[in-house]
Design an enzyme around this catalytic site. Sequence first.
Site, PDB file in Angstrom:
ATOM      1  N   LYS A  59      10.458  60.999  55.637  1.00 18.21           N
ATOM      2  CA  LYS A  59      11.860  61.153  55.128  1.00 18.21           C
ATOM      3  C   LYS A  59      12.126  62.661  55.334  1.00 18.21           C
ATOM      4  O   LYS A  59      11.644  63.567  54.919  1.00 18.21           O
ATOM      5  CB  LYS A  59      12.174  60.992  53.397  1.00 18.21           C
ATOM      6  CG  LYS A  59      13.453  61.102  52.825  1.00 18.21           C
ATOM      7  CD  LYS A  59      13.332  60.675  51.576  1.00 18.21           C
ATOM      8  CE  LYS A  59      14.732  60.732  50.788  1.00 18.21           C
ATOM      9  NZ  LYS A  59      14.636  60.568  49.204  1.00 18.21           N
TER      10      LYS A  59
ATOM     11  N   GLU B 151      12.680  52.173  48.670  1.00 16.69           N
ATOM     12  CA  GLU B 151      12.143  53.312  48.922  1.00 16.69           C
ATOM     13  C   GLU B 151      11.034  53.394  47.575  1.00 16.69           C
ATOM     14  O   GLU B 151      11.717  52.990  46.434  1.00 16.69           O
ATOM     15  CB  GLU B 151      12.893  54.428  48.821  1.00 16.69           C
ATOM     16  CG  GLU B 151      12.504  55.832  48.542  1.00 16.69           C
ATOM     17  CD  GLU B 151      13.683  56.935  48.519  1.00 16.69           C
ATOM     18  OE1 GLU B 151      14.556  56.694  47.887  1.00 16.69           O
ATOM     19  OE2 GLU B 151      13.278  58.167  48.833  1.00 16.69           O
TER      20      GLU B 151
ATOM     21  N   CYS C 181      17.383  56.885  51.570  1.00 22.56           N
ATOM     22  CA  CYS C 181      18.072  57.341  50.731  1.00 22.56           C
ATOM     23  C   CYS C 181      18.964  58.472  50.849  1.00 22.56           C
ATOM     24  O   CYS C 181      19.931  58.386  51.521  1.00 22.56           O
ATOM     25  CB  CYS C 181      17.056  57.336  49.497  1.00 22.56           C
ATOM     26  SG  CYS C 181      18.002  57.175  48.093  1.00 22.56           S
TER      27      CYS C 181
HETATM   28  N1  LIG Z   1      15.851  59.013  46.184  1.00 26.87           N
HETATM   29  C1  LIG Z   1      17.007  59.474  46.691  1.00 26.87           C
HETATM   30  O1  LIG Z   1      16.902  60.191  47.796  1.00 26.87           O
HETATM   31  C2  LIG Z   1      17.988  59.558  45.744  1.00 26.87           C
HETATM   32  C3  LIG Z   1      19.457  60.027  46.205  1.00 26.87           C
HETATM   33  C4  LIG Z   1      20.508  60.020  45.325  1.00 26.87           C
HETATM   34  O2  LIG Z   1      20.403  59.651  44.526  1.00 26.87           O
HETATM   35  C5  LIG Z   1      21.974  60.464  45.919  1.00 26.87           C
HETATM   36  O3  LIG Z   1      21.868  61.043  47.130  1.00 26.87           O
HETATM   37  O4  LIG Z   1      22.733  60.674  45.109  1.00 26.87           O
END
Ligand SMILES: NC(=O)CCC(=O)C(=O)O
Length: 264
Positions: free
Chosen positions: A116, A40, A153
């Site tokens: 997303k 990502e 993520c």
């Molecule tokens: N980039 C993200 O979505 C980070 C997600 C995260 O750090 C978490 O769910 O804990």
Amino acid sequence: MKVAVIQLAYDDAEPLATRRERAADLVRAQRGHDLVILPELWGPTGFDYSRWEASAEPLDGPTIAALSAAATEIEALVHCGSIVERLTEPGVEGRTLCNTSLVASPTGELVAVYRKIHRFGFGAGEPKLMEAGDQIVTVGLPTTGHTAALSTCYDLRFPELYRRQVDAGADVFLIPAAWPMPRVEHWRVLARARAIENQCVVITCNTAGTHGGYQMGGASAVISAKGEVLAEAGPAQEVLSVDIDLGEIGQWRANFPVLADRRL
Ligand SMILES: NC(=O)CCC(=O)C(=O)O
């Protein structure tokens, strides 16, 4: 199906154009793989929000140009990771940016775009600067007869999304990330949970290194539909190369038909 998971490390000093060339070179080095995946926001960085506006690009921008050429060269499906997409018009919340994943076919076509759905930041970062996606996106895995679904993520924390992806015909989950080290155990456990509860192969691709003040957790992985960790990266830059028997998914689902017992 042979998959290469490029767990890319970077720091704040590297120019975006340099990293884009480095990423394309790493993809080109994966000839012989059927599927390649990048993390990502590996270009604009996952957590230095101040860079996102300047590094935003359209769907036909320099990232897809570089990586679709690499996909064509190695004749592989390439999940390009995600970019900060500059939308052609403001979204429902008035924003013009999105955290958008792109997939290039082995002949270089843009075959999937996933925005997303669950934005990370609790009021800062993505929820403040980006539009949310709202579509389930899947992509066929060439010559396999199997279907992959796209998520990113923070999406991993929302199991209902993956049930919807299964209902859309997915049996492989492709999950790029910029997941920090302090919560890496959540990353590892949740990825295995999504594989087990949905009887799907899970392929995760995190970033490594430290950028924007955050040390990334690495621990990218390839996980079987039974939840077995077939390969897992450490905390540094690494490329996982794994040959997956996707036929085992159907065998497992037939031998242990838990999905048929869903009642909600
Ligand atoms: N980039 C993200 O979505 C980070 C997600 C995260 O750090 C978490 O769910 O804990």
